[in-house]
Scaffold this motif. Sequence first.
Motif, PDB file in Angstrom:
ATOM      1  N   MET B   1      21.394  30.452   9.341  1.00 41.78           N
ATOM      2  CA  MET B   1      21.485  30.012  10.742  1.00 41.78           C
ATOM      3  C   MET B   1      22.767  30.560  11.383  1.00 41.78           C
ATOM      4  O   MET B   1      23.826  30.531  10.770  1.00 41.78           O
ATOM      5  CB  MET B   1      21.454  28.482  10.781  1.00 41.78           C
ATOM      6  N   LYS B   2      22.643  31.031  12.611  1.00 44.31           N
ATOM      7  CA  LYS B   2      23.826  31.564  13.297  1.00 44.31           C
ATOM      8  C   LYS B   2      24.756  30.438  13.738  1.00 44.31           C
ATOM      9  O   LYS B   2      24.289  29.366  14.130  1.00 44.31           O
ATOM     10  CB  LYS B   2      23.383  32.375  14.509  1.00 44.31           C
ATOM     11  N   SER B   3      26.052  30.713  13.685  1.00 43.52           N
ATOM     12  CA  SER B   3      27.032  29.683  14.052  1.00 43.52           C
ATOM     13  C   SER B   3      27.532  29.914  15.474  1.00 43.52           C
ATOM     14  O   SER B   3      27.505  31.032  15.987  1.00 43.52           O
ATOM     15  CB  SER B   3      28.199  29.716  13.067  1.00 43.52           C
ATOM     16  N   VAL B   4      27.983  28.838  16.091  1.00 43.56           N
ATOM     17  CA  VAL B   4      28.444  28.942  17.477  1.00 43.56           C
ATOM     18  C   VAL B   4      29.694  28.089  17.662  1.00 43.56           C
ATOM     19  O   VAL B   4      29.845  27.044  17.038  1.00 43.56           O
ATOM     20  CB  VAL B   4      27.309  28.532  18.463  1.00 43.56           C
ATOM     21  N   CYS B   5      30.594  28.600  18.482  1.00 43.66           N
ATOM     22  CA  CYS B   5      31.809  27.833  18.768  1.00 43.66           C
ATOM     23  C   CYS B   5      31.943  27.655  20.281  1.00 43.66           C
ATOM     24  O   CYS B   5      31.656  28.578  21.054  1.00 43.66           O
ATOM     25  CB  CYS B   5      32.974  28.534  18.085  1.00 43.66           C
ATOM     26  N   PHE B   6      32.284  26.449  20.691  1.00 40.70           N
ATOM     27  CA  PHE B   6      32.415  26.126  22.114  1.00 40.70           C
ATOM     28  C   PHE B   6      33.884  25.920  22.442  1.00 40.70           C
ATOM     29  O   PHE B   6      34.549  25.109  21.802  1.00 40.70           O
ATOM     30  CB  PHE B   6      31.613  24.860  22.454  1.00 40.70           C
ATOM     31  N   ILE B   7      34.377  26.671  23.389  1.00 37.53           N
ATOM     32  CA  ILE B   7      35.799  26.603  23.731  1.00 37.53           C
ATOM     33  C   ILE B   7      35.960  25.909  25.084  1.00 37.53           C
ATOM     34  O   ILE B   7      35.600  26.459  26.130  1.00 37.53           O
ATOM     35  CB  ILE B   7      36.416  28.010  23.767  1.00 37.53           C
ATOM     36  N   PHE B   8      36.481  24.690  25.039  1.00 35.42           N
ATOM     37  CA  PHE B   8      36.779  23.958  26.279  1.00 35.42           C
ATOM     38  C   PHE B   8      38.209  24.310  26.671  1.00 35.42           C
ATOM     39  O   PHE B   8      39.147  23.955  25.963  1.00 35.42           O
ATOM     40  CB  PHE B   8      36.651  22.446  26.060  1.00 35.42           C
ATOM     41  N   ASN B   9      38.370  25.035  27.769  1.00 33.39           N
ATOM     42  CA  ASN B   9      39.726  25.440  28.154  1.00 33.39           C
ATOM     43  C   ASN B   9      40.065  25.088  29.604  1.00 33.39           C
ATOM     44  O   ASN B   9      41.016  25.586  30.161  1.00 33.39           O
ATOM     45  CB  ASN B   9      39.922  26.944  27.893  1.00 33.39           C
ATOM     46  N   LYS B  10      39.222  24.225  30.197  1.00 34.14           N
ATOM     47  CA  LYS B  10      39.496  23.809  31.593  1.00 34.14           C
ATOM     48  C   LYS B  10      39.574  22.291  31.666  1.00 34.14           C
ATOM     49  O   LYS B  10      38.938  21.592  30.890  1.00 34.14           O
ATOM     50  CB  LYS B  10      38.408  24.334  32.513  1.00 34.14           C
ATOM     51  N   PHE B  39      39.262  22.644  21.726  1.00 30.94           N
ATOM     52  CA  PHE B  39      39.890  22.273  22.998  1.00 30.94           C
ATOM     53  C   PHE B  39      41.193  23.041  23.082  1.00 30.94           C
ATOM     54  O   PHE B  39      42.085  22.852  22.244  1.00 30.94           O
ATOM     55  CB  PHE B  39      40.132  20.764  23.067  1.00 30.94           C
ATOM     56  N   GLN B  40      41.280  23.907  24.062  1.00 28.51           N
ATOM     57  CA  GLN B  40      42.411  24.825  24.119  1.00 28.51           C
ATOM     58  C   GLN B  40      43.057  24.792  25.512  1.00 28.51           C
ATOM     59  O   GLN B  40      42.364  24.618  26.514  1.00 28.51           O
ATOM     60  CB  GLN B  40      41.888  26.238  23.827  1.00 28.51           C
ATOM     61  N   GLY B  41      44.357  24.981  25.564  1.00 26.74           N
ATOM     62  CA  GLY B  41      45.059  25.029  26.849  1.00 26.74           C
ATOM     63  C   GLY B  41      44.808  23.761  27.659  1.00 26.74           C
ATOM     64  O   GLY B  41      44.884  22.647  27.136  1.00 26.74           O
ATOM     65  N   ASP B  42      44.457  23.943  28.953  1.00 24.62           N
ATOM     66  CA  ASP B  42      44.189  22.794  29.822  1.00 24.62           C
ATOM     67  C   ASP B  42      42.979  21.985  29.355  1.00 24.62           C
ATOM     68  O   ASP B  42      42.772  20.846  29.795  1.00 24.62           O
ATOM     69  CB  ASP B  42      43.940  23.267  31.267  1.00 24.62           C
ATOM     70  N   GLY B  43      42.168  22.576  28.479  1.00 27.27           N
ATOM     71  CA  GLY B  43      40.985  21.888  27.954  1.00 27.27           C
ATOM     72  C   GLY B  43      41.324  20.619  27.193  1.00 27.27           C
ATOM     73  O   GLY B  43      40.476  19.730  27.068  1.00 27.27           O
ATOM     74  N   VAL B  44      42.559  20.492  26.683  1.00 20.90           N
ATOM     75  CA  VAL B  44      42.930  19.265  25.956  1.00 20.90           C
ATOM     76  C   VAL B  44      42.882  18.042  26.886  1.00 20.90           C
ATOM     77  O   VAL B  44      42.734  16.923  26.416  1.00 20.90           O
ATOM     78  CB  VAL B  44      44.331  19.359  25.281  1.00 20.90           C
ATOM     79  N   LEU B  45      42.976  18.285  28.201  1.00 24.60           N
ATOM     80  CA  LEU B  45      42.908  17.164  29.159  1.00 24.60           C
ATOM     81  C   LEU B  45      41.542  16.474  29.130  1.00 24.60           C
ATOM     82  O   LEU B  45      41.412  15.329  29.546  1.00 24.60           O
ATOM     83  CB  LEU B  45      43.222  17.665  30.581  1.00 24.60           C
ATOM     84  N   GLN B  46      40.523  17.195  28.630  1.00 20.74           N
ATOM     85  CA  GLN B  46      39.190  16.587  28.478  1.00 20.74           C
ATOM     86  C   GLN B  46      39.254  15.377  27.552  1.00 20.74           C
ATOM     87  O   GLN B  46      38.398  14.491  27.611  1.00 20.74           O
ATOM     88  CB  GLN B  46      38.210  17.608  27.859  1.00 20.74           C
ATOM     89  N   LEU B  47      40.257  15.360  26.670  1.00 24.38           N
ATOM     90  CA  LEU B  47      40.285  14.364  25.594  1.00 24.38           C
ATOM     91  C   LEU B  47      41.145  13.139  25.901  1.00 24.38           C
ATOM     92  O   LEU B  47      41.272  12.250  25.057  1.00 24.38           O
ATOM     93  CB  LEU B  47      40.809  15.030  24.307  1.00 24.38           C
ATOM     94  N   ILE B  48      41.743  13.085  27.087  1.00 20.19           N
ATOM     95  CA  ILE B  48      42.584  11.925  27.406  1.00 20.19           C
ATOM     96  C   ILE B  48      41.738  10.650  27.399  1.00 20.19           C
ATOM     97  O   ILE B  48      40.622  10.632  27.911  1.00 20.19           O
ATOM     98  CB  ILE B  48      43.284  12.111  28.782  1.00 20.19           C
ATOM     99  N   ILE B  58      31.742  10.343  39.787  1.00 16.67           N
ATOM    100  CA  ILE B  58      31.447  11.430  38.849  1.00 16.67           C
ATOM    101  C   ILE B  58      31.067  10.779  37.521  1.00 16.67           C
ATOM    102  O   ILE B  58      31.688   9.802  37.100  1.00 16.67           O
ATOM    103  CB  ILE B  58      32.667  12.359  38.669  1.00 16.67           C
ATOM    104  N   LYS B  59      30.047  11.324  36.906  1.00 20.62           N
ATOM    105  CA  LYS B  59      29.561  10.784  35.637  1.00 20.62           C
ATOM    106  C   LYS B  59      30.630  10.946  34.550  1.00 20.62           C
ATOM    107  O   LYS B  59      31.254  11.999  34.453  1.00 20.62           O
ATOM    108  CB  LYS B  59      28.306  11.568  35.247  1.00 20.62           C
ATOM    109  N   ASN B  60      30.824   9.898  33.766  1.00 15.88           N
ATOM    110  CA  ASN B  60      31.816   9.962  32.689  1.00 15.88           C
ATOM    111  C   ASN B  60      31.163  10.497  31.414  1.00 15.88           C
ATOM    112  O   ASN B  60      30.387   9.799  30.761  1.00 15.88           O
ATOM    113  CB  ASN B  60      32.381   8.561  32.442  1.00 15.88           C
ATOM    114  N   TYR B  61      31.467  11.754  31.086  1.00 15.10           N
ATOM    115  CA  TYR B  61      30.885  12.338  29.871  1.00 15.10           C
ATOM    116  C   TYR B  61      31.870  12.303  28.714  1.00 15.10           C
ATOM    117  O   TYR B  61      31.572  12.771  27.619  1.00 15.10           O
ATOM    118  CB  TYR B  61      30.395  13.769  30.132  1.00 15.10           C
ATOM    119  N   SER B  62      33.057  11.717  28.973  1.00 16.45           N
ATOM    120  CA  SER B  62      34.117  11.665  27.965  1.00 16.45           C
ATOM    121  C   SER B  62      33.634  11.009  26.668  1.00 16.45           C
ATOM    122  O   SER B  62      33.978  11.442  25.571  1.00 16.45           O
ATOM    123  CB  SER B  62      35.292  10.898  28.567  1.00 16.45           C
TER     124      SER B  62
END
Lengths: 130, 118
Positions: B1-10, B39-48, B58-62
Amino acid sequence: MATFSLLITANPYSNQGQYSALEFTKAVLEAGHIIKRIFFYADGVLVANRLNCPPADELNLTKSWAKLAIEKDIELTVCVTAALKRGIVNQAEAERNALTSESIDPAFELSGLGQLTEAMLASDRLVTFG
Amino acid sequence: MKSVCFIFNKPPYGQGSGKELLDICLMCSAFEMPITVIFQGDGVLQLIENQQPDILNIKNYSKTFKALKLYGVETVLIDAAGLEKHQLVTENILNIGEIANSKIIQNVIQKTDFSIML
């Protein structure tokens, strides 16, 4: 020979992503590779609106994609969730949501995100244009 | 199976890309692809913690990030430099992954078949 799929999120007339994707697709085919599927997501779905009407001396991206898809037999798949939010609907969705008319260009097809994943599994490369 | 990586950077909410990327991630998990989330750069703000986007309609997807493990996402990496830039420590963010430096993140991306960033 490699198999490519494209993920396009670029807004059609606000930035260059759609045009770059169009030219990239042509180059991939000219080099003898295969395009498995082109998937439109986020603002990228706006290009599927058959009512888009740019000035005559500017490139019509909707018609350009449709022409390429018909000539080269390429699947143009539009994320249904992203599309409905932005007023891109087919006949069935228009009826289901009590809208006055359909708006999708017939060269494009509404479908789910699963079509993107399925295309990835069948491709060597996924290239994003945002 | 092919692998995939998701980069959250915003950062979240100013634009839709966080939710849009998360939706692709969940779909890939349904296909049982091996997934890494970064989670990279400004993307770490997704995790607050304790975000309240519902105030802005706005829907809370956190909360969905907390469920990534249930969706079969084994590896979640959080960029140390991103945390430092925003003066965040582990107590401020969702406890869903490991802190990693850019070299580790780079290695993971290199080994993955697909990387997606929106």
